[in-house]
Design a protein around this motif. Sequence first.
Motif, PDB file in Angstrom:
ATOM      1  N   LEU A 263       0.772  -1.243   0.040  1.00 28.68           N
ATOM      2  CA  LEU A 263       0.083  -0.071   0.014  1.00 28.68           C
ATOM      3  C   LEU A 263       0.856   1.280  -0.130  1.00 28.68           C
ATOM      4  CD1 LEU A 263      -3.073  -1.028   2.520  1.00 28.68           C
ATOM      5  CD2 LEU A 263      -2.904  -0.807  -0.002  1.00 28.68           C
ATOM      6  N   THR A 264       1.929   1.243   0.928  1.00 31.93           N
ATOM      7  CA  THR A 264       2.868   2.459   0.742  1.00 31.93           C
ATOM      8  C   THR A 264       3.287   2.573  -0.552  1.00 31.93           C
ATOM      9  OG1 THR A 264       3.368   2.027   3.040  1.00 31.93           O
ATOM     10  CG2 THR A 264       4.872   3.330   1.790  1.00 31.93           C
ATOM     11  N   GLU A 267       0.678   3.943  -2.977  1.00 34.55           N
ATOM     12  CA  GLU A 267       0.126   5.186  -2.688  1.00 34.55           C
ATOM     13  C   GLU A 267       0.921   6.275  -3.203  1.00 34.55           C
ATOM     14  OE1 GLU A 267      -1.538   5.266   1.265  1.00 34.55           O
ATOM     15  OE2 GLU A 267      -2.635   3.701   0.891  1.00 34.55           O
ATOM     16  N   THR A 271       0.054   9.241  -5.592  1.00 30.16           N
ATOM     17  CA  THR A 271       0.189  10.543  -5.303  1.00 30.16           C
ATOM     18  C   THR A 271       1.327  11.321  -6.129  1.00 30.16           C
ATOM     19  OG1 THR A 271       1.556  10.013  -3.340  1.00 30.16           O
ATOM     20  CG2 THR A 271      -0.700  10.274  -3.103  1.00 30.16           C
ATOM     21  N   LYS A 277      -4.433  12.279  -2.228  1.00 27.06           N
ATOM     22  CA  LYS A 277      -4.218  11.218  -1.488  1.00 27.06           C
ATOM     23  C   LYS A 277      -5.314  10.146  -1.075  1.00 27.06           C
ATOM     24  CE  LYS A 277      -2.034   9.921   3.135  1.00 27.06           C
ATOM     25  NZ  LYS A 277      -1.390  10.313   4.258  1.00 27.06           N
ATOM     26  N   GLU A 278      -6.526  10.962  -0.696  1.00 30.83           N
ATOM     27  CA  GLU A 278      -7.655  10.011  -0.378  1.00 30.83           C
ATOM     28  C   GLU A 278      -8.105   9.013  -1.483  1.00 30.83           C
ATOM     29  OE1 GLU A 278      -9.201  14.326  -1.310  1.00 30.83           O
ATOM     30  OE2 GLU A 278      -7.574  13.057  -0.362  1.00 30.83           O
ATOM     31  N   CYS A 280      -6.133   7.875  -3.761  1.00 31.38           N
ATOM     32  CA  CYS A 280      -5.080   7.058  -3.978  1.00 31.38           C
ATOM     33  C   CYS A 280      -5.285   5.747  -3.037  1.00 31.38           C
ATOM     34  CB  CYS A 280      -3.565   7.745  -3.826  1.00 31.38           C
ATOM     35  SG  CYS A 280      -3.158   8.584  -5.463  1.00 31.38           S
ATOM     36  N   GLU A 281      -5.816   6.028  -1.907  1.00 31.25           N
ATOM     37  CA  GLU A 281      -5.953   4.997  -0.473  1.00 31.25           C
ATOM     38  C   GLU A 281      -6.994   4.283  -1.002  1.00 31.25           C
ATOM     39  OE1 GLU A 281      -6.579   7.478   2.812  1.00 31.25           O
ATOM     40  OE2 GLU A 281      -4.386   7.918   3.222  1.00 31.25           O
ATOM     41  N   ARG A 282      -8.086   4.852  -1.699  1.00 29.14           N
ATOM     42  CA  ARG A 282      -9.175   3.900  -2.156  1.00 29.14           C
ATOM     43  C   ARG A 282      -8.811   2.908  -3.530  1.00 29.14           C
ATOM     44  NH1 ARG A 282     -12.112   3.939  -6.225  1.00 29.14           N
ATOM     45  NH2 ARG A 282     -11.480   6.123  -6.873  1.00 29.14           N
ATOM     46  N   CYS A 284      -5.496   2.223  -4.174  1.00 34.98           N
ATOM     47  CA  CYS A 284      -4.780   0.824  -3.929  1.00 34.98           C
ATOM     48  C   CYS A 284      -5.536  -0.161  -2.928  1.00 34.98           C
ATOM     49  CB  CYS A 284      -3.555   1.613  -3.005  1.00 34.98           C
ATOM     50  SG  CYS A 284      -2.400   2.689  -4.006  1.00 34.98           S
ATOM     51  N   GLY A 285      -6.285   0.200  -2.135  1.00 37.86           N
ATOM     52  CA  GLY A 285      -7.006  -0.915  -1.432  1.00 37.86           C
ATOM     53  C   GLY A 285      -7.881  -1.569  -2.157  1.00 37.86           C
TER      54      GLY A 285
END
Length: 324
Positions: A263-264, A267, A271, A277-278, A280-282, A284-285
């Motif tokens: 995930l790191t 993301e 980014t 960022k939000e 990218c988090e979605r 990647c998850g």
Amino acid sequence: MSEQAQSSAGGRIELVDLARGIALLAMFVYHFAYDLSYFRLIRVDVVTDPAWRAFARLIAGSFLVIVGFSLVLATQKGFDRGNYLRRVALIACAAVLVTSATWFALPDVFIFFGILHHIALASVLALPFLFLPTVVIAITAVIVFALPFILGHNVFTQDWLSFLGFGPWPLTADFVPVFPWFGCVLAGMVLARTALPKAPGSFWANWRATSAPAKVIVLSGRNSLFVYLVHQPLFIGALFLFMQATGQVATQKLPDAEAAPFLTACERSCTGTGTPKEICERVCGCSMDGLKQANLWVKALADALSPAETEQARGIGQSCARQP
């Protein structure tokens, strides 16, 4: 791993046995950490951790350099075909034993071309080089090291050719392909050709173990094939006893240990394109969940996806990015 280390005076060069024994000790450290990671008793994923991967490659390279050195050392007084064939047959049988054992014990990552398989094949491939000039061996070693970087890793994508090292990295507990690793064997031969003429009367050729620890290391190096075959069953058996005694259970995966690096990296890459960022988090998850559902998660972590699977994984990521 069982080359005879004979000095020019007819006795063993114990420093070669010491070097092989030290390589064995390093291998013990790596394999024990690998076992702890495999049974999820530690949070570090030894297979994908860059430091552990570098350590494993250093160990393999050390063994193979010693193999090349010992091949030259054992033939200083002439080529003994009977002894050579017995040694190669013994190592080949041990390699088959490792494949058979891991097929039953670790079917998902069984070893089909590990360090022993490489040593057996390298012993055959190196045979003509024993009769060639040192400069030819050195030039060939450079070529063998360079070819994977020149040709890439998608030249031979067939599974049965993966042992050459020019295809996608397979999912296996131990993999030492011909290229570039045979270069280490050739480098060891060059080192032997350079050092052995200076051996008579030298300190390193006449060195003998005097302390108890040194004697144990030398003895293990002298019997390295046997030590290699028995150490992993002992480690795994000890871990099973430990888990039973403490009531611990080997878990399937520690989510943080496996997901955090992926995930790191995902993301950071996302980014870097300017995406919030939000989002990218979605994405990647979502990609991680998609890889798991497609049974590509373990291969993705081990960087072992085939070209077709890489395209499938890319499609999963694109699909996640299109979701609102």
